[in-house]
Design a protein around this motif. Structure first.
Motif, PDB file in Angstrom:
ATOM      1  N   ASP A  16     137.099  -9.721  52.273  1.00 52.33           N
ATOM      2  CA  ASP A  16     136.336 -10.719  53.021  1.00 52.33           C
ATOM      3  C   ASP A  16     136.845 -12.137  52.790  1.00 52.33           C
ATOM      4  OD1 ASP A  16     134.734  -8.693  53.992  1.00 52.33           O
ATOM      5  OD2 ASP A  16     133.243  -8.920  52.406  1.00 52.33           O
ATOM      6  N   SER A  17     137.703 -12.337  51.815  1.00 56.77           N
ATOM      7  CA  SER A  17     138.216 -13.667  51.483  1.00 56.77           C
ATOM      8  C   SER A  17     139.318 -14.087  52.454  1.00 56.77           C
ATOM      9  CB  SER A  17     138.778 -13.653  50.065  1.00 56.77           C
ATOM     10  OG  SER A  17     139.461 -14.862  49.797  1.00 56.77           O
ATOM     11  N   ASP A  60     126.158  -9.150  42.678  1.00 58.76           N
ATOM     12  CA  ASP A  60     125.348 -10.016  43.525  1.00 58.76           C
ATOM     13  C   ASP A  60     124.570  -9.162  44.532  1.00 58.76           C
ATOM     14  OD1 ASP A  60     127.171  -9.308  45.480  1.00 58.76           O
ATOM     15  OD2 ASP A  60     128.014 -11.297  45.734  1.00 58.76           O
ATOM     16  N   ARG A  61     123.907  -9.780  45.490  1.00 60.95           N
ATOM     17  CA  ARG A  61     123.076  -9.048  46.453  1.00 60.95           C
ATOM     18  C   ARG A  61     123.871  -8.123  47.353  1.00 60.95           C
ATOM     19  NH1 ARG A  61     119.340 -13.785  48.785  1.00 60.95           N
ATOM     20  NH2 ARG A  61     119.752 -15.075  46.986  1.00 60.95           N
ATOM     21  N   GLN A  62     125.133  -8.449  47.579  1.00 60.79           N
ATOM     22  CA  GLN A  62     125.980  -7.608  48.428  1.00 60.79           C
ATOM     23  C   GLN A  62     126.687  -6.503  47.637  1.00 60.79           C
ATOM     24  OE1 GLN A  62     126.249 -11.140  48.667  1.00 60.79           O
ATOM     25  NE2 GLN A  62     124.818 -11.094  50.375  1.00 60.79           N
ATOM     26  N   GLY A  63     126.443  -6.444  46.327  1.00 68.51           N
ATOM     27  CA  GLY A  63     127.051  -5.409  45.511  1.00 68.51           C
ATOM     28  C   GLY A  63     128.419  -5.773  44.970  1.00 68.51           C
TER      29      GLY A  63
END
Length: 85
Positions: A16-17, A60-63
């Motif tokens: 995603d970066s 984090d929330r996205q794993g």
């Protein structure tokens, strides 16, 4: 010498970066940080002298792993070139 690509100033292993490069990562990138081999680097920046590594097993929330920024000397290299030389 073979045709070795110059390594980018900044590279990340997260797809995603914007700094992700699948073709370059497939060759195998190694990182020497302050003279020691690091195997847990998620992202690096040579010009700003930092690496990001996972902070334990926290997510984090996205794993994705939570990352810590460490400052110091960053030396990226291509692993298959180091094995030949």
């Amino acid at each position: 010498m073979t045709d070795t690509p110059t390594l980018p100033d900044r590279l990340a292993i997260d797809p995603d970066s914007p700094h992700y490069d699948e073709a370059l990562l497939a060759r195998g990138i190694g990182i020497r940080f302050n003279g020691a081999e690091k195997t847990n680097v998620e992202e690096y920046c040579v010009s700003e002298s930092w690496v990001r590594v996972a902070a334990g097993k926290a997510k984090d929330r996205q794993g994705k792993p939570l990352l810590m920024k460490l400052k110091g000397t960053v030396e990226p290299y291509i692993k298959d070139d180091a094995a030949e030389g």
